[in-house]
Design a protein around this motif. Sequence first.
Motif, PDB file in Angstrom:
ATOM      1  N   ARG A  12       0.841  -1.186   0.000  1.00 23.87           N
ATOM      2  CA  ARG A  12       0.000   0.000   0.000  1.00 23.87           C
ATOM      3  C   ARG A  12       0.886   1.249   0.000  1.00 23.87           C
ATOM      4  O   ARG A  12       1.807   1.357   0.813  1.00 23.87           O
ATOM      5  N   TYR A  13       0.596   2.150  -0.903  1.00 23.08           N
ATOM      6  CA  TYR A  13       1.364   3.387  -0.961  1.00 23.08           C
ATOM      7  C   TYR A  13       0.660   4.453  -0.148  1.00 23.08           C
ATOM      8  O   TYR A  13      -0.555   4.577  -0.198  1.00 23.08           O
ATOM      9  N   CYS A  68       4.381  13.612  -2.137  1.00 19.63           N
ATOM     10  CA  CYS A  68       5.231  12.489  -2.526  1.00 19.63           C
ATOM     11  C   CYS A  68       4.361  11.232  -2.472  1.00 19.63           C
ATOM     12  O   CYS A  68       3.661  11.022  -1.479  1.00 19.63           O
ATOM     13  N   PRO A  69       4.390  10.417  -3.515  1.00 18.66           N
ATOM     14  CA  PRO A  69       3.513   9.240  -3.524  1.00 18.66           C
ATOM     15  C   PRO A  69       3.910   8.170  -2.508  1.00 18.66           C
ATOM     16  O   PRO A  69       3.071   7.365  -2.115  1.00 18.66           O
ATOM     17  N   ASN A  70       5.168   8.156  -2.069  1.00 22.59           N
ATOM     18  CA  ASN A  70       5.619   7.151  -1.103  1.00 22.59           C
ATOM     19  C   ASN A  70       6.968   7.564  -0.519  1.00 22.59           C
ATOM     20  O   ASN A  70       7.569   8.552  -0.932  1.00 22.59           O
ATOM     21  N   ARG A  71       7.447   6.779   0.445  1.00 23.98           N
ATOM     22  CA  ARG A  71       8.707   7.097   1.132  1.00 23.98           C
ATOM     23  C   ARG A  71       9.912   7.010   0.205  1.00 23.98           C
ATOM     24  O   ARG A  71      10.854   7.783   0.328  1.00 23.98           O
ATOM     25  N   GLU A  72       9.896   6.061  -0.714  1.00 26.58           N
ATOM     26  CA  GLU A  72      11.017   5.908  -1.637  1.00 26.58           C
ATOM     27  C   GLU A  72      11.169   7.151  -2.513  1.00 26.58           C
ATOM     28  O   GLU A  72      12.277   7.640  -2.743  1.00 26.58           O
ATOM     29  N   THR A 107       2.722  12.575   6.977  1.00 32.70           N
ATOM     30  CA  THR A 107       1.616  11.914   6.290  1.00 32.70           C
ATOM     31  C   THR A 107       0.577  12.946   5.867  1.00 32.70           C
ATOM     32  O   THR A 107       0.527  14.060   6.401  1.00 32.70           O
ATOM     33  N   GLU A 108      -0.251  12.550   4.932  1.00 28.87           N
ATOM     34  CA  GLU A 108      -1.327  13.437   4.479  1.00 28.87           C
ATOM     35  C   GLU A 108      -2.260  13.774   5.639  1.00 28.87           C
ATOM     36  O   GLU A 108      -2.721  14.900   5.771  1.00 28.87           O
TER      37      GLU A 108
END
Length: 107
Positions: A2-3, A49-53, A78-79
């Motif tokens: 899950r992103y 940002c869509p994810n941590r990476e 986080t959002e």
Amino acid sequence: MRYKVMRMLCMFDLPVDQASEKKAYRDFRKNLIKEGFVMMQYSVYVRTCPNREFAKGLENRVRKFAPPKGNVRLISITEKQYEDMKIIVGTKTEKESAYGIERMIII
């Protein structure tokens, strides 16, 4: 997997006493905008940002164009944490309101 959409905030305080420092400030700000950051308030820019990476890669890119003097800080939240932010005085900027959690906007 899950992103989780995140927000990255860039907060900075850069010297602008000399002409070279002013240029470094302008170049830094332009590079932030090229990377998709929008101004939240003076010297505070935000980007989704869509994810941590992705956030880690973005951090590395900002690190490369950050000026040698001054203070530059990045924080990813986080959002949900971003939505919980309270505005005590003032309002969201037009760009900030339009930006939402979308990765790309057309103005």
